[in-house]
Scaffold this motif. Structure first.
Motif, PDB file in Angstrom:
ATOM      1  N   LEU A 154      49.893  38.317  40.339  1.00 15.30           N
ATOM      2  CA  LEU A 154      49.550  38.230  41.920  1.00 15.30           C
ATOM      3  C   LEU A 154      49.785  37.917  43.214  1.00 15.30           C
ATOM      4  CD1 LEU A 154      47.838  40.457  43.599  1.00 15.30           C
ATOM      5  CD2 LEU A 154      45.697  39.092  43.058  1.00 15.30           C
ATOM      6  N   TRP A 155      50.277  38.364  44.324  1.00 14.84           N
ATOM      7  CA  TRP A 155      51.016  38.058  45.518  1.00 14.84           C
ATOM      8  C   TRP A 155      50.464  38.668  46.554  1.00 14.84           C
ATOM      9  CZ3 TRP A 155      53.749  39.241  41.536  1.00 14.84           C
ATOM     10  CH2 TRP A 155      54.738  38.266  41.663  1.00 14.84           C
ATOM     11  N   SER A 205      40.123  32.055  46.439  1.00 16.16           N
ATOM     12  CA  SER A 205      40.880  33.414  45.456  1.00 16.16           C
ATOM     13  C   SER A 205      41.013  34.349  45.103  1.00 16.16           C
ATOM     14  CB  SER A 205      41.083  32.857  43.783  1.00 16.16           C
ATOM     15  OG  SER A 205      41.445  33.780  43.330  1.00 16.16           O
ATOM     16  N   PRO A 206      40.696  36.150  45.799  1.00 17.19           N
ATOM     17  CA  PRO A 206      40.555  36.714  45.457  1.00 17.19           C
ATOM     18  C   PRO A 206      40.244  37.692  43.802  1.00 17.19           C
ATOM     19  CG  PRO A 206      42.840  36.774  46.115  1.00 17.19           C
ATOM     20  CD  PRO A 206      42.307  35.928  46.029  1.00 17.19           C
ATOM     21  N   ALA A 256      40.852  42.955  51.242  1.00 20.05           N
ATOM     22  CA  ALA A 256      40.655  44.113  52.022  1.00 20.05           C
ATOM     23  C   ALA A 256      40.750  44.514  52.955  1.00 20.05           C
ATOM     24  CB  ALA A 256      39.661  42.831  53.092  1.00 20.05           C
ATOM     25  N   ILE A 257      40.469  45.327  53.879  1.00 16.49           N
ATOM     26  CA  ILE A 257      41.487  46.220  54.593  1.00 16.49           C
ATOM     27  C   ILE A 257      42.454  45.872  55.297  1.00 16.49           C
ATOM     28  CG2 ILE A 257      41.557  48.270  56.346  1.00 16.49           C
ATOM     29  CD1 ILE A 257      37.718  48.573  56.447  1.00 16.49           C
ATOM     30  N   TYR A 258      44.028  46.855  54.613  1.00 19.75           N
ATOM     31  CA  TYR A 258      44.918  46.323  54.903  1.00 19.75           C
ATOM     32  C   TYR A 258      45.417  44.653  54.848  1.00 19.75           C
ATOM     33  CZ  TYR A 258      45.986  50.337  58.727  1.00 19.75           C
ATOM     34  OH  TYR A 258      46.315  51.243  58.455  1.00 19.75           O
ATOM     35  N   GLN A 259      44.840  44.382  53.747  1.00 19.45           N
ATOM     36  CA  GLN A 259      45.273  42.763  52.781  1.00 19.45           C
ATOM     37  C   GLN A 259      46.115  43.210  52.256  1.00 19.45           C
ATOM     38  OE1 GLN A 259      42.052  41.051  51.108  1.00 19.45           O
ATOM     39  NE2 GLN A 259      43.138  39.185  51.108  1.00 19.45           N
ATOM     40  N   PRO A 260      48.015  42.722  52.087  1.00 14.84           N
ATOM     41  CA  PRO A 260      48.755  43.355  51.699  1.00 14.84           C
ATOM     42  C   PRO A 260      48.709  42.567  50.426  1.00 14.84           C
ATOM     43  CG  PRO A 260      49.687  40.946  53.259  1.00 14.84           C
ATOM     44  CD  PRO A 260      48.391  41.735  53.781  1.00 14.84           C
ATOM     45  N   PHE A 261      49.440  43.406  49.327  1.00 14.31           N
ATOM     46  CA  PHE A 261      49.088  42.561  48.053  1.00 14.31           C
ATOM     47  C   PHE A 261      50.278  42.865  46.911  1.00 14.31           C
ATOM     48  CE2 PHE A 261      46.193  45.922  46.978  1.00 14.31           C
ATOM     49  CZ  PHE A 261      46.374  47.099  45.874  1.00 14.31           C
ATOM     50  N   MET A 262      50.521  42.627  45.885  1.00 15.52           N
ATOM     51  CA  MET A 262      51.429  43.060  45.030  1.00 15.52           C
ATOM     52  C   MET A 262      51.486  42.876  43.858  1.00 15.52           C
ATOM     53  SD  MET A 262      55.561  42.930  45.691  1.00 15.52           S
ATOM     54  CE  MET A 262      55.748  41.688  46.220  1.00 15.52           C
ATOM     55  N   ILE A 263      51.527  43.541  42.546  1.00 19.43           N
ATOM     56  CA  ILE A 263      51.118  42.485  41.458  1.00 19.43           C
ATOM     57  C   ILE A 263      52.531  43.090  40.579  1.00 19.43           C
ATOM     58  CG2 ILE A 263      49.794  43.120  39.294  1.00 19.43           C
ATOM     59  CD1 ILE A 263      47.972  43.714  40.930  1.00 19.43           C
ATOM     60  N   LYS A 264      52.740  41.764  39.550  1.00 20.21           N
ATOM     61  CA  LYS A 264      54.117  42.323  38.942  1.00 20.21           C
ATOM     62  C   LYS A 264      53.515  41.929  37.443  1.00 20.21           C
ATOM     63  CE  LYS A 264      57.663  42.826  36.690  1.00 20.21           C
ATOM     64  NZ  LYS A 264      58.782  43.738  36.295  1.00 20.21           N
ATOM     65  N   ALA A 265      53.461  42.598  36.100  1.00 23.27           N
ATOM     66  CA  ALA A 265      52.787  42.104  35.487  1.00 23.27           C
ATOM     67  C   ALA A 265      53.410  41.679  33.573  1.00 23.27           C
ATOM     68  CB  ALA A 265      52.373  43.100  33.957  1.00 23.27           C
ATOM     69  N   SER A 311      50.211  34.116  49.627  1.00 22.08           N
ATOM     70  CA  SER A 311      49.854  32.837  48.292  1.00 22.08           C
ATOM     71  C   SER A 311      50.040  33.307  46.954  1.00 22.08           C
ATOM     72  CB  SER A 311      47.780  33.192  48.497  1.00 22.08           C
ATOM     73  OG  SER A 311      47.748  31.947  49.849  1.00 22.08           O
ATOM     74  N   GLU A 312      50.352  32.717  45.580  1.00 25.45           N
ATOM     75  CA  GLU A 312      50.256  33.818  44.133  1.00 25.45           C
ATOM     76  C   GLU A 312      49.366  33.292  43.139  1.00 25.45           C
ATOM     77  OE1 GLU A 312      53.787  32.602  42.129  1.00 25.45           O
ATOM     78  OE2 GLU A 312      54.422  32.733  42.877  1.00 25.45           O
ATOM     79  N   TYR A 313      48.924  34.109  42.661  1.00 21.83           N
ATOM     80  CA  TYR A 313      48.183  33.666  41.472  1.00 21.83           C
ATOM     81  C   TYR A 313      48.555  34.364  40.353  1.00 21.83           C
ATOM     82  CZ  TYR A 313      45.102  33.178  45.901  1.00 21.83           C
ATOM     83  OH  TYR A 313      44.565  32.738  46.742  1.00 21.83           O
TER      84      TYR A 313
END
Length: 301
Positions: free
Chosen positions: A51-52, A116-117, A69-78, A56-58
């Motif tokens: 998760l980005w 961490s989220p 949260a609102i307008y909190q950018p995120f991206m996921i690579k499984a 940060s990266e997790y």
């Protein structure tokens, strides 16, 4: 996605999404950066990956809960298979600020720059949350009286349970438990919370804590997974978003209250860190909710 199921409510006034439950069975939807004008919760039922979010990266695994949260950018690579549920809700549907005393998820699940989220769930915890989602799905297709109130009640129950799980796990940075620097970490956190409206540079916090800026930045990167500059900026942005949403204050007033003498510099700062201008944020999220402006009529889509 090869298969997908979406349960969606639309705000008939704005024609924007009010509430949605979305089932996914791969990561194709999340491979591009997401930056929504609503809150998002992802419950991973199968799979693992990366998760980005923000700066940060997790790493995440099965039965992971992610909250944005609102307008909190995120991206996921499984890494291989990936299944779960995505829950989206606009603040017009449910405002976590106005219901803070009832739910207390603000600062726990959302808008906490120090943690961490991600929340790792035990099997019974995951099943409890999935059962609540099932109730939400059923109610979305029930046109009976007080549908909105019952759906909000189920959402509250979900958020309360998720918040309790995270609090009970005491998911503080590892250094609070294992390293020799818990005092400086807590002192830094307290300093940011007290001074973020007037002190915007890492050097100012280094002076407050009587430590070099370089050493303080190293501590921030190690334990909060972001630079001190990013940490301070995120805290300012969280407060700016709250003011833009809850009040009708002009942007220049909000800028001044947050320590910016130049409204245009503040707008550039906000857009650089939130990927949207203050006015666009207000237009798409809403504003003056603390002053009683809002609506509750939604339609299925």
């Amino acid at each position: 996605m090869t298969a997908q199921t979406a349960h969606t409510l639309i705000n008939p006034n704005s024609k924007a999404l009010a509430f949605q439950i979305y089932a996914f069975d791969d990561d194709s939807y999340f491979e591009a950066l997401k930056n929504y004008n609503y809150y998002s919760i992802i419950l991973v039922t199968k799979g693992k990956g990366k998760l980005w979010v923000d700066f940060s990266e997790y790493d995440f695994t099965e039965k992971g809960l992610m909250c944005f949260a609102i307008y909190q950018p995120f991206m996921i690579k499984a890494d291989g298979e990936f299944e779960g549920l995505l829950i989206n809700f606009h603040p017009d549907f449910f405002c976590i600020h106005r219901h803070q005393q009832e739910v207390s998820c603000n600062g726990v699940l959302f808008n906490n720059i120090y943690e961490s989220p991600l929340v790792q769930l035990a099997e019974p915890e995951a099943q409890t949350l999935l059962n609540i989602v099932s109730e939400l799905k059923a109610e979305m297709h029930n046109p009976e009286l007080a549908q909105y109130e019952l759906m909000v009640s189920y959402l509250k129950i979900f958020l309360i349970n998720a918040s309790r799980i995270k609090v009970n796990q005491n998911q503080l940075p590892k250094a609070f438990k294992t390293e020799k620097e818990p005092f400086i970490l807590k002192t830094l956190q307290d300093a940011i919370e007290e001074h973020y409206k007037t002190k915007h540079s890492p050097g100012e916090y280094a002076d407050l804590l009587n430590i070099s800026a370089r050493a303080l930045n190293r501590i921030s990167k190690m334990h909060f997974n972001r630079t001190l500059t990013n940490l301070i900026a995120e805290r300012i942005i969280i407060e700016a978003k709250r003011e833009l949403y809850l009040t009708s204050k002009p942007v220049k007033v909000i800028a001044y209250e947050l320590g910016f003498n130049d409204e245009f510099y503040f707008s550039r700062f906000f857009k650089s860190n939130a990927d949207v201008s203050p006015q666009m944020y207000r237009d798409t999220v809403g504003y003056a909710r603390a002053e009683g402006i809002g609506g509750r009529d939604f339609e299925k889509n």
